[in-house]
Design an enzyme around this catalytic site. Structure first.
Site, PDB file in Angstrom:
ATOM      1  N   HIS A  58       0.847  -1.247  -0.181  1.00  0.00           N
ATOM      2  CA  HIS A  58      -0.249  -0.047  -0.465  1.00  0.00           C
ATOM      3  C   HIS A  58       0.590   1.414   0.197  1.00  0.00           C
ATOM      4  O   HIS A  58       2.310   1.457   0.494  1.00  0.00           O
ATOM      5  CB  HIS A  58      -0.642   0.413   1.341  1.00  0.00           C
ATOM      6  N   GLU A  60       0.811   3.389   1.667  1.00  0.00           N
ATOM      7  CA  GLU A  60       1.790   4.152   3.362  1.00  0.00           C
ATOM      8  C   GLU A  60       3.176   3.551   3.427  1.00  0.00           C
ATOM      9  O   GLU A  60       4.397   3.752   3.393  1.00  0.00           O
ATOM     10  CB  GLU A  60       0.731   4.195   4.219  1.00  0.00           C
ATOM     11  N   CYS A  83      -5.692   1.368   6.174  1.00  0.00           N
ATOM     12  CA  CYS A  83      -6.391   0.441   6.125  1.00  0.00           C
ATOM     13  C   CYS A  83      -5.835  -0.408   7.323  1.00  0.00           C
ATOM     14  O   CYS A  83      -4.773   0.588   7.578  1.00  0.00           O
ATOM     15  CB  CYS A  83      -6.435  -0.561   5.509  1.00  0.00           C
ATOM     16  N   THR A 204     -22.303   0.522 -33.444  1.00  0.00           N
ATOM     17  CA  THR A 204     -21.099   0.896 -33.353  1.00  0.00           C
ATOM     18  C   THR A 204     -20.356  -0.595 -34.148  1.00  0.00           C
ATOM     19  O   THR A 204     -19.399  -0.207 -34.574  1.00  0.00           O
ATOM     20  CB  THR A 204     -21.171   1.265 -31.954  1.00  0.00           C
ATOM     21  N   GLY A 306     -22.976   2.934 -29.549  1.00  0.00           N
ATOM     22  CA  GLY A 306     -23.422   4.235 -29.517  1.00  0.00           C
ATOM     23  C   GLY A 306     -23.940   4.636 -29.267  1.00  0.00           C
ATOM     24  O   GLY A 306     -24.254   4.759 -27.945  1.00  0.00           O
ATOM     25  N   ARG A 308     -27.710   5.030 -29.684  1.00  0.00           N
ATOM     26  CA  ARG A 308     -28.616   4.333 -29.027  1.00  0.00           C
ATOM     27  C   ARG A 308     -28.311   4.203 -27.586  1.00  0.00           C
ATOM     28  O   ARG A 308     -29.014   3.796 -27.188  1.00  0.00           O
ATOM     29  CB  ARG A 308     -29.784   3.267 -30.092  1.00  0.00           C
TER      30      ARG A 308
HETATM   31  C1  AOF Z   1      -4.238   1.936   1.924  1.00  0.00           C
HETATM   32  N1  AOF Z   1      -3.429   2.249   1.315  1.00  0.00           N
HETATM   33  O1  AOF Z   1      -2.864   2.196  -0.778  1.00  0.00           O
HETATM   34  C2  AOF Z   1      -4.514   1.359  -0.127  1.00  0.00           C
HETATM   35  C3  AOF Z   1      -5.990   0.987   0.387  1.00  0.00           C
HETATM   36  O2  AOF Z   1      -6.235  -6.563  -0.401  1.00  0.00           O
HETATM   37  P1  AOF Z   1      -5.386  -5.739   0.450  1.00  0.00           P
HETATM   38  O3  AOF Z   1      -4.362  -5.942   1.221  1.00  0.00           O
HETATM   39  O4  AOF Z   1      -4.775  -4.728  -0.502  1.00  0.00           O
HETATM   40  O5  AOF Z   1      -6.739  -4.273   0.502  1.00  0.00           O
HETATM   41  C4  AOF Z   1      -7.400  -3.948  -0.099  1.00  0.00           C
HETATM   42  C5  AOF Z   1      -8.003  -2.898   0.670  1.00  0.00           C
HETATM   43  O6  AOF Z   1      -7.438  -1.873   1.290  1.00  0.00           O
HETATM   44  C6  AOF Z   1      -8.698  -1.741  -0.611  1.00  0.00           C
HETATM   45  O7  AOF Z   1      -9.870  -2.593  -0.204  1.00  0.00           O
HETATM   46  C7  AOF Z   1      -9.090  -0.699   0.463  1.00  0.00           C
HETATM   47  O8  AOF Z   1     -10.014  -1.166   1.454  1.00  0.00           O
HETATM   48  C8  AOF Z   1      -8.102  -0.706   1.068  1.00  0.00           C
HETATM   49  N2  AOF Z   1      -6.606  -0.463   0.146  1.00  0.00           N
HETATM   50  N3  AOF Z   1      -5.452   1.084   1.891  1.00  0.00           N
HETATM   51  O9  AOF Z   1      -4.230   2.413   3.524  1.00  0.00           O
HETATM   52  C9  AOF Z   1      -3.741   2.018   0.249  1.00  0.00           C
HETATM   53  N4  AOF Z   1      -4.600   1.047  -1.960  1.00  0.00           N
HETATM   54 ZN    ZN Z   2      -2.945   0.248   3.986  1.00  0.00          ZN
END
Ligand code: AOF
Ligand code: ZN
Length: 374
Positions: A58, A60, A83, A204, A306, A308
């Site tokens: 992630h 962080e 998270c 389309t 398209g 529609r």
């Molecule tokens: C964060 N920082 O950069 C992201 C977050 O399956 P995982 O472990 O990768 O967790 C995915 C979930 O974590 C995603 O659904 C969302 O709630 C959170 N994403 N959180 O702190 C991050 N990408």
């Molecule tokens: Zn995270």
């Protein structure tokens, strides 16, 4: 958690930078959200990070690892609430606590039942927490498909149309017209990379004969499924969409009473054929189509026309975002109107709000609008 003391201009700028970094994950992280993080100590940026790959670290974690001991006492600006769950990667709240950051400023609340609530957890651990800074519309517009998933069983649908100044999408009925310029074409390929499915109507599919693959600057982690709505099962077997069917899935939705021989022909040509109920001679039950897509894991769909199909999607109130590409030409009365038959008063009542500033791409103006939720 608190949103006081108020954010300084520098706070807002760092948070904006985190959002911009997060966008680098476009095409690579969905269905996860795009997230960026900036670590700042004594006014200096000590590290940056973003979620770069689904299943990968992630934002962080990336930034904290880059900062090392320099994270102690810093402020972490994150575009999404950190998270607090052990998912595919360890909880970001734990990493933040262990790093010794003094303050966390985050943009959007994480709606996840397990992942959400990280802000409160950090505050309980004695870290100063500011957020969510973004209101709901702003948070949603940054990661719309991600947030939509928590509110709806249907896919998040965006509609991209290139439209002349007089509201037309082709020079004449049945004539392939390249309206937008090469800069727009490049942008469309980048755009496609962030979707699970690319959808077009049968007309389309026949007239424009598109490949519907992604051939641009961003290589999608998973190539989006090509989806053609072809009620009469009439798309010719030598259409371009069949070319790459071995590498990129092609789904063709037809009427459930379409001729069996035609369905077999499409299957033989490489499509997965899905007969569904029709609600008119030329119109499939779009709710049925979209539910099918959602169940099959296609959570974000880009419709490219398209007119529609665009009108039917709008009439059914299925569209959540418009990518409106205004092309500086007049096509005149022979031109095909963008919406030959928007009839629903429901569609007329929907309010659209800018999701990002309008943008010039070559001669074209891109306007991105989100449906404002009630
Ligand atoms: C964060 N920082 O950069 C992201 C977050 O399956 P995982 O472990 O990768 O967790 C995915 C979930 O974590 C995603 O659904 C969302 O709630 C959170 N994403 N959180 O702190 C991050 N990408
Ligand atoms: Zn995270």
């Amino acid at each position: 958690m608190s949103t006081t003391p108020p954010l300084s201009d520098a706070d807002r700028a760092h948070l904006g930078r985190a959002v911009a970094l997060g966008r680098r994950g476009w095409g690579r992280v969905h269905p996860n959200p795009m997230v960026g993080c900036v670590l700042v100590r004594d006014g200096e940026v000590v590290a940056e990070g973003w979620h770069g790959e689904f299943g990968g670290p992630h934002a962080e974690t990336v930034a904290l690892e880059a900062a090392g001991p320099a994270a102690r006492g810093a402020t972490a600006y994150v575009s999404l609430e950190p998270c607090r769950h052990e998912g595919k990667t360890p909880a970001c709240t734990r990493a933040l606590m262990a790093s010794g950051v003094a303050r966390v400023v985050f943009g959007a609340a994480d709606p996840g039942a397990e992942s959400g609530g990280g802000g409160a957890e950090l505050a309980r651990a004695g870290i100063e927490v500011v957020g969510p800074v973004f209101d709901e519309p702003e948070a949603h517009s940054l990661n719309p498909a991600f947030h939509h998933r928590f509110a709806s069983a249907l896919p998040w649908v965006a509609l991209k149309l290139a439209v002349s100044l007089d509201g037309r999408i082709a020079e004449r009925e049945g004539v392939r017209t390249t309206l937008s310029g090469s800069e727009s074409a490049a942008a469309v390929h980048t755009l496609r990379a962030g979707f699970d499915g690319i959808l077009v109507g049968g007309t389309t599919g026949r007239v424009d004969d598109p490949l519907l693959t992604v051939r641009g600057a961003v290589e999608p982690r998973v190539p989006p499924v090509r989806i053609v709505l072809d009620p009469a099962a009439a798309i010719p077997s030598d259409a371009a969409v069949f070319e790459a069917a071995a590498e990129v899935p092609l789904w063709v939705f037809t009427r459930d009473d379409a001729a069996e021989a035609e369905l077999e022909r499409l299957e033989t040509a490489g499509a997965s054929v899905h007969p569904v109920p029709a609600i008119g001679p030329h119109e499939l039950d779009l709710g049925h189509v979209l539910r099918h897509c959602a169940v099959a894991g296609v959570g974000a769909i880009l419709c490219e026309g398209g007119g529609r199909l665009a009108a039917s999607l709008l009439n059914g109130d299925f569209v959540r975002r418009l990518y409106w590409v205004v092309v500086p030409r007049l096509l005149g009365t022979e031109g095909v109107p963008a919406f030959p038959d928007v009839v629903g008063s429901d569609a007329a009542g929907v309010v659209w709000t800018p999701a990002e500033p309008a943008r010039l791409r070559g001669p074209d103006t891109w306007i991105t609008l989100d449906r404002r939720e009630a």
